[in-house]
Structure formats: structure tokens, C-alpha cells
Write a protein that holds these residues in place. Structure first.
Motif, PDB file in Angstrom:
ATOM      1  N   TYR A   1      13.059   2.584  11.685  1.00 61.37           N
ATOM      2  CA  TYR A   1      14.201   3.385  11.276  1.00 61.37           C
ATOM      3  C   TYR A   1      13.922   4.878  11.404  1.00 61.37           C
ATOM      4  N   LEU A   2      12.661   5.261  11.204  1.00 56.03           N
ATOM      5  CA  LEU A   2      12.234   6.658  11.314  1.00 56.03           C
ATOM      6  C   LEU A   2      11.011   6.714  12.230  1.00 56.03           C
ATOM      7  N   PRO A   3      11.219   6.573  13.539  1.00 58.09           N
ATOM      8  CA  PRO A   3      10.077   6.416  14.457  1.00 58.09           C
ATOM      9  C   PRO A   3       9.175   7.633  14.542  1.00 58.09           C
ATOM     10  N   LYS A   4       9.625   8.792  14.062  1.00 64.49           N
ATOM     11  CA  LYS A   4       8.786   9.988  14.096  1.00 64.49           C
ATOM     12  C   LYS A   4       7.916  10.119  12.855  1.00 64.49           C
ATOM     13  N   ALA A   5       8.092   9.230  11.879  1.00 65.32           N
ATOM     14  CA  ALA A   5       7.339   9.326  10.628  1.00 65.32           C
ATOM     15  C   ALA A   5       5.879   8.924  10.842  1.00 65.32           C
ATOM     16  N   TRP A   6       4.998   9.510  10.015  1.00 66.12           N
ATOM     17  CA  TRP A   6       3.561   9.257  10.107  1.00 66.12           C
ATOM     18  C   TRP A   6       3.066   8.548   8.861  1.00 66.12           C
ATOM     19  N   VAL A   7       1.967   7.809   9.012  1.00 61.23           N
ATOM     20  CA  VAL A   7       1.176   7.339   7.881  1.00 61.23           C
ATOM     21  C   VAL A   7      -0.268   7.755   8.139  1.00 61.23           C
ATOM     22  N   LYS A   8      -1.025   7.848   7.045  1.00 60.83           N
ATOM     23  CA  LYS A   8      -2.399   8.338   7.134  1.00 60.83           C
ATOM     24  C   LYS A   8      -3.364   7.338   6.523  1.00 60.83           C
ATOM     25  N   GLY A   9      -4.478   7.121   7.188  1.00 62.42           N
ATOM     26  CA  GLY A   9      -5.531   6.267   6.655  1.00 62.42           C
ATOM     27  C   GLY A   9      -6.858   6.996   6.642  1.00 62.42           C
ATOM     28  N   HIS A  10      -7.831   6.415   5.966  1.00 66.37           N
ATOM     29  CA  HIS A  10      -9.172   7.010   5.935  1.00 66.37           C
ATOM     30  C   HIS A  10     -10.206   5.925   6.206  1.00 66.37           C
ATOM     31  N   ARG A  11     -11.309   6.330   6.781  1.00 61.10           N
ATOM     32  CA  ARG A  11     -12.318   5.370   7.225  1.00 61.10           C
ATOM     33  C   ARG A  11     -13.155   4.866   6.068  1.00 61.10           C
ATOM     34  N   GLU A  12     -13.341   3.563   6.048  1.00 57.12           N
ATOM     35  CA  GLU A  12     -14.262   2.906   5.125  1.00 57.12           C
ATOM     36  C   GLU A  12     -15.037   1.870   5.928  1.00 57.12           C
ATOM     37  N   GLY A  13     -16.275   2.180   6.289  1.00 53.50           N
ATOM     38  CA  GLY A  13     -17.064   1.274   7.126  1.00 53.50           C
ATOM     39  C   GLY A  13     -16.477   1.171   8.509  1.00 53.50           C
ATOM     40  N   ASP A  14     -16.199  -0.080   8.920  1.00 46.29           N
ATOM     41  CA  ASP A  14     -15.640  -0.317  10.255  1.00 46.29           C
ATOM     42  C   ASP A  14     -14.112  -0.359  10.246  1.00 46.29           C
ATOM     43  N   SER A  15     -13.507  -0.073   9.112  1.00 47.87           N
ATOM     44  CA  SER A  15     -12.056  -0.181   8.983  1.00 47.87           C
ATOM     45  C   SER A  15     -11.433   1.144   8.558  1.00 47.87           C
ATOM     46  N   TYR A  16     -10.131   1.239   8.773  1.00 51.49           N
ATOM     47  CA  TYR A  16      -9.336   2.353   8.276  1.00 51.49           C
ATOM     48  C   TYR A  16      -8.373   1.804   7.230  1.00 51.49           C
ATOM     49  N   VAL A  17      -8.349   2.426   6.068  1.00 56.16           N
ATOM     50  CA  VAL A  17      -7.584   1.962   4.910  1.00 56.16           C
ATOM     51  C   VAL A  17      -6.398   2.893   4.709  1.00 56.16           C
ATOM     52  N   PHE A  18      -5.220   2.299   4.492  1.00 56.50           N
ATOM     53  CA  PHE A  18      -3.979   3.061   4.333  1.00 56.50           C
ATOM     54  C   PHE A  18      -3.456   2.867   2.912  1.00 56.50           C
ATOM     55  N   ASP A  19      -3.311   3.956   2.183  1.00 52.64           N
ATOM     56  CA  ASP A  19      -2.793   3.870   0.821  1.00 52.64           C
ATOM     57  C   ASP A  19      -1.358   3.374   0.816  1.00 52.64           C
ATOM     58  N   ASN A  20      -1.038   2.553  -0.165  1.00 55.73           N
ATOM     59  CA  ASN A  20       0.336   2.103  -0.343  1.00 55.73           C
ATOM     60  C   ASN A  20       1.200   3.216  -0.914  1.00 55.73           C
ATOM     61  N   GLY A  21       2.507   3.090  -0.686  1.00 56.00           N
ATOM     62  CA  GLY A  21       3.450   4.040  -1.248  1.00 56.00           C
ATOM     63  C   GLY A  21       3.637   5.302  -0.440  1.00 56.00           C
ATOM     64  N   GLN A  22       3.046   5.384   0.771  1.00 53.07           N
ATOM     65  CA  GLN A  22       3.271   6.572   1.590  1.00 53.07           C
ATOM     66  C   GLN A  22       4.746   6.644   1.978  1.00 53.07           C
ATOM     67  N   TYR A  23       5.286   7.860   1.919  1.00 52.24           N
ATOM     68  CA  TYR A  23       6.719   8.079   2.102  1.00 52.24           C
ATOM     69  C   TYR A  23       7.028   8.312   3.575  1.00 52.24           C
ATOM     70  N   PHE A  24       7.759   7.360   4.190  1.00 54.81           N
ATOM     71  CA  PHE A  24       8.202   7.573   5.564  1.00 54.81           C
ATOM     72  C   PHE A  24       9.219   8.710   5.631  1.00 54.81           C
ATOM     73  N   GLY A  25      10.120   8.744   4.631  1.00 54.56           N
ATOM     74  CA  GLY A  25      11.172   9.747   4.610  1.00 54.56           C
ATOM     75  C   GLY A  25      12.490   9.115   4.226  1.00 54.56           C
ATOM     76  N   PRO A  26      13.560   9.915   4.192  1.00 51.80           N
ATOM     77  CA  PRO A  26      14.886   9.389   3.850  1.00 51.80           C
ATOM     78  C   PRO A  26      15.620   8.912   5.094  1.00 51.80           C
ATOM     79  N   PHE A  27      16.309   7.790   4.981  1.00 50.73           N
ATOM     80  CA  PHE A  27      17.115   7.263   6.075  1.00 50.73           C
ATOM     81  C   PHE A  27      18.572   7.285   5.641  1.00 50.73           C
ATOM     82  N   ALA A  28      19.435   7.887   6.453  1.00 48.50           N
ATOM     83  CA  ALA A  28      20.852   8.026   6.120  1.00 48.50           C
ATOM     84  C   ALA A  28      21.651   6.946   6.818  1.00 48.50           C
TER      85      ALA A  28
END
Length: 525
Positions: free
Chosen positions: A261-288
């Protein structure tokens, strides 16, 4: 004039259908000579007089309180300069002082000018009356909302509905409102006109990548997951196929393209070992959609459940792909899995730039609207090559061929009409202005003049690996025996397509997003 072509979303799980009619703006016939002009000083465009008496406005500029605290917002809508409609996406500043609301940046000519509105006591609506922006090289300029009534314009206040949680203002749809950057305080003579659908969304709380972040395209695959209410079983629905942009900043990873719905929106993760972890609740933005604002959030969950779980991507060193350990949802809140879409089996694979012949595209449908002098073309543009391998969509384009009886000719999209830097025939696959080019999945809808056609075709163009390769032209027959000319209010049978371009029985629509053969998108909740 054309309103938005919406990417729809569901608010609840119950079944319902909502449709939005796409209106049109008349375009010139193909390849005809056209007078071109530029406007170097303000020049007002005159229209019908305002109905009734309109009070004179005070010719004094709005000055906000010295200690006013403001936040950054984005104005999202369309603006008309007398020759063409263009999308606008620029920064505004908004500050609250009790029930007074101050907004800076609405004027094109005077971006430092302020306007003042009033918010109601329950913080749900802001009203901006007509008022004075200021003087631009001796020309008076006004903020001037109007509504069309019986061929004339009525001066009104601009009313924005305010969603405090999403921090979004949306122009109220109970009355059609065009906001003019006007030359007069008592009748219409405008420099710029804003479309009746716009929103002003906060820049806060969304993920912003570091300036200068270098990204690479990754193929995004997986499946839309569904749930049978009768037996409680999960199933794989339509395949997920898209392109994500991935960038790294130290131990942080940024991914764009996970929210359809918002293809330009970003999410961010951080490295933990061999994986990247993404926090829940990141805000994509408002969709009208439909005059309402829907905040969208990124949430991970355990596969086969709706149990919230942290979403991780693990690198497969052999293939270079990132494989998801969980599902993720595009959700209505940042606490629970109240999802609109739920995606499973997600893999992000690096793309390789190499030559390829694109698979043949298809013209799914064409209609010409006599009363609007406008053609609507629905296309399916595969994002795979002839051998079934995915293509890099930023290197994929398409061109339209028109045959009026003298042989096919490529259709020329004029720069000053369609908003390009120069006239062109090949349109980038992902180009979407929500007006004349509308993209959803592999479906593309194009509005243009095409009266008198005998057939119309589409050809894919792929510029990968330093080569340009073309598909075959997919033709749609428009001979005299075909029904190609219609009016907008007839009783024709409407066909439904899913976002993969497949025709769907209208009596068996499941929850999701569909495109109709008359150029609408509908939502089934």
C-alpha cells in the motif's frame, strides 16, 4: 479531472465491497501539434464568477506566535497550473496554539507564507477560511477554497478531518472543495488549483534511511497467507512477487518495498549474529482511502499463527539471499496482529543485471468514453522473462502501439501533458502518477486519447546487461464488430481481475484487492 487510483486495504475481516469512481481529464489526440507556453510571472486563469456576495478579505498576512512550535508534514495531492495536473509532495510546517492551527508552505509563489485555521474542541476537524497569502512582485495572492455548483463556483471554507493518532489531515469529502491560489479576494482568477482530494501527513515516526544510503534491488518473493474461518486452517494465497531496495549502514539494514500500500515506506533492522532483527510496530505511514486515514504498521508473527514474534532475516551465504524465519503483517496497529495483509515464506534474493527477453504483455481491456473523449487501457506486464525468470523492474518498460488502419505506430506521450522531462514512447514499468498511469501488481492502467482505433497493442522493453530486448506485441482487436465506445453510465457487465491480472468470478470474491474493467479498484473486506 482525474482523482486518485487507490491501492485499497481492508479495515475488518467482514465481507464488504467499496468502489471509487475514477474521473478523467481530457487529453489531446495523439501526435497533433500543440501550442506550448511557459509562465514566468503570475498569470491568473479566469473561471465563472463566484455565486452570491463574497466578503472582502483582509489584505494582511498571517503572523504566527513567536514561540510557536511546529512539526514537519508532507502535502500529498495534485495541482493544476492551467496546462496539466502534477503530483505534489512538498514539506509543510504546522503548529498548534490552543484551538488555532498555523500552516506554512501551502503557497507555491509564497512558500514562507502562513495561513491560520481553527480546530474544533474534540480535535477532529480543522477549518481554514479564505485568507491572504501576501504579495508576490506586486501581485496579491490568496488562499481561496471553492466548490463547483451548477456550473459556477461557491466560496467555502476548506475543512480537513484530523486523525490525531495518525497525525494526518485529510480534506473532507462531504463537499467537493478545490483550493485555489487565487488573484482576487471576491472572485475566481487562479494561478494554481489543488484537486479535491489531498492529505497532509506527518513526517514523524516513519523510518528514514541515512542520507546517501546506497541500496541494491532484491527480488521479493513469498505468498499472501489466508485463513479459513470454517476449519481454522491457514493456506497460501496469491504469490508475492516484487522488488525491494536493501541498504546497509554499519550493523543496520534498511528495506524498502515490504508494504504494497505504501511501496516507498522503509523498515529498519539490526544485526544479531548471522541474522537481521526487525522491531515490531514500525510505522509504515498513513494510507488514505475513501476519505479515511489508515495507519499501517509492520508486525512479525510466528508462522501458522497470529502470535506476535520478532521478524528476522537470515543470510544464506551460498546464494546471498535473505530468508525470513517468520511471517510479517501489514497491520492496523503496533501491538497486535490486526492485519490487512499477511505475508509468509518471504525471501529477498539479490538481482543480477543480465540480458533477457521480457515475456509477452497482454492488453486485458480497452474502453473509449465518448462523453469524456478518453480511452482507458488495462494491461498485464509480466515481470519475468520468456524463460520464467524474474526481471529487474527498474530496467523494464512498455510502449503502446495504435493502429488506425494504416499500420501500427508507437503512441507518443507528450512531456507537458504527462509530466515527463521530454516526449517519450517507452514508459518505465513502475511509473505511477495516480492519474494517467496507475500500477497495481502486474496490472497497469493507462488513460489516453485513442478514438477510432482498429487495434491496440503493448510491447515490453527490457534494458538489462547492456542490451535492449523487446517482447512480441500483444494486440487487442477493436474492429467494427467489437464494442469499443461506451458512455460512463451504461449497464455493461463489469469484469474483475486480481492484482496478478487474472479474471475472477465476481460472485466469489474473497478478501482482497481487485481491479475492474472500467478502471476502478475495489476492496473486499
Amino acid at each position: 479531472m482525474k482523482t486518485f487510483f487507490f491501492l485499497m486495504l481492508a479495515a475488518v475481516l467482514s465481507m464488504a465491497v467499496s468502489a471509487h469512481q475514477v474521473q478523467s481529464v481530457t487529453l489531446p489526440k495523439p501526435n497533433q501539434d500543440k501550442e506550448r507556453h511557459s509562465m514566468t510571472v503570475p498569470r491568473a486563469h479566469f473561471a465563472q464568477s463566484i455565486r452570491g456576495e463574497t466578503p472582502k478579505l483582509a489584505a494582511s498576512v498571517v503572523t504566527p506566535p513567536e514561540d510557536l512550535v511546529t512539526n514537519s508534514y508532507r502535502l500529498n495531492g495534485y495541482i493544476f497550473d492551467g496546462s496539466s495536473w502534477e503530483a505534489t509532495d512538498r514539506t509543510l510546517q504546522i503548529g498548534f496554539d490552543g484551538n488555532d492551527v498555523y500552516l506554512q508552505g501551502f503557497s507555491v509563489y509564497l512558500p514562507e507564507a502562513w495561513i491560520k485555521g481553527t480546530i474544533n474542541d474534540d480535535m477532529t476537524q480543522v477549518t481554514f477560511p479564505a485568507q491572504y497569502f501576501g504579495s508576490y512582485y506586486g501581485y496579491d495572492i490568496y488562499f481561496y477554497p471553492v466548490s463547483p455548483v451548477d456550473g459556477e463556483y461557491v466560496a467555502i471554507d476548506a475543512v480537513f478531518n484530523y486523525d490525531e493518532r495518525a497525525d494526518v489531515f485529510m480534506l473532507d469529502q462531504d463537499q467537493v472543495c478545490y483550493i485555489l491560489e487565487n488573484a482576487y479576494d471576491d472572485h475566481v482568477g487562479w494561478y494554481y488549483m489543488y484537486d479535491s482530494e489531498m492529505d497532509i501527513a506527518s513526517d514523524a515516526n516513519t523510518v528514514t534511511p541515512p542520507e546517501g544510503l546506497e541500496t541494491e534491488p532484491y527480488l521479493l518473493t513469498g505468498a499472501y497467507m489466508g485463513y479459513y474461518l470454517d476449519n481454522g486452517e491457514w493456506y497460501e494465497g496469491d504469490p508475492l512477487l516484487g522488488i525491494a531496495q536493501v541498504g546497509f549502514d554499519g550493523d543496520d539494514i534498511y528495506v524498502q518495498g515490504l508494504c504494497s500500500y505504501l511501496p516507498k515506506a522503509w523498515v529498519k533492522g539490526h544485526r544479531e549474529g548471522d541474522s537481521y532483527v526487525f522491531d515490531n510496530g514500525q510505522y509504515f505511514g498513513p494510507f488514505a482511502f475513501g476519505g479515511e486515514i489508515y495507519p499501517l504498521y509492520f508486525m512479525g508473527c510466528a508462522p501458522g499463527t497470529e502470535d506476535v514474534e520478532t521478524f528476522t532475516l537470515t543470510l544464506d551465504e551460498e546464494t546471498g539471499a535473505f530468508v525470513a524465519q517468520q511471517w510479517y503483517g501489514i497491520c492496523a496497529d503496533d501491538i497486535e496482529m490486526n492485519w490487512y495483509d499477511l505475508l509468509g515464506n518471504v525471501v529477498l534474493s539479490p538481482m543480477v543485471d543480465e540480458p533477457a527477453v521480457p515475456a509477452d504483455p497482454t492488453v486485458l481491456y480497452y474502453e473509449y468514453y465518448d462523453d469524456e473523449e478518453l480511452g482507458m487501457l488495462m494491461l498485464e506486464i509480466p515481470v519475468i522473462d520468456v524463460e520464467g525468470y524474474p526481471l529487474m523492474v527498474d530496467k523494464l518498460g512498455y510502449q503502446i502501439f495504435c493502429d488506425y488502419g494504416d499500420g501500427p505506430e508507437p503512441y507518443i506521450f507528450w512531456a507537458d501533458i504527462y509530466g515527463f522531462d521530454e516526449d517519450q514512447t517507452v514508459i518505465p514499468y513502475s511509473f505511477n502518477d495516480d492519474m494517467n498511469f496507475l500500477v497495481g501488481g502486474q496490472l497497469v492502467v493507462v488513460y489516453f486519447i485513442g478514438d477510432g482505433l482498429q487495434r491496440i497493442g503493448v510491447q515490453s522493453v527490457y534494458e538489462g546487461g547492456g542490451e535492449t530486448n523487446y517482447s512480441e506485441i500483444g494486440w487487442y482487436d477493436l474492429t467494427a464488430s467489437s464494442v469499443t465506445s461506451i458512455t460512463a453510465d451504461d449497464n455493461r457487465v463489469i469484469e474483475y481481475y486480481d492484482l496478478m491480472g487474472r479474471r475472477v468470478d465476481s460472485s466469489k470474491l474473497t478478501r482482497g484487492i481487485y481491479v475492474t474493467s472500467d478502471g476502478r479498484k475495489i476492496l473486499v473486506k
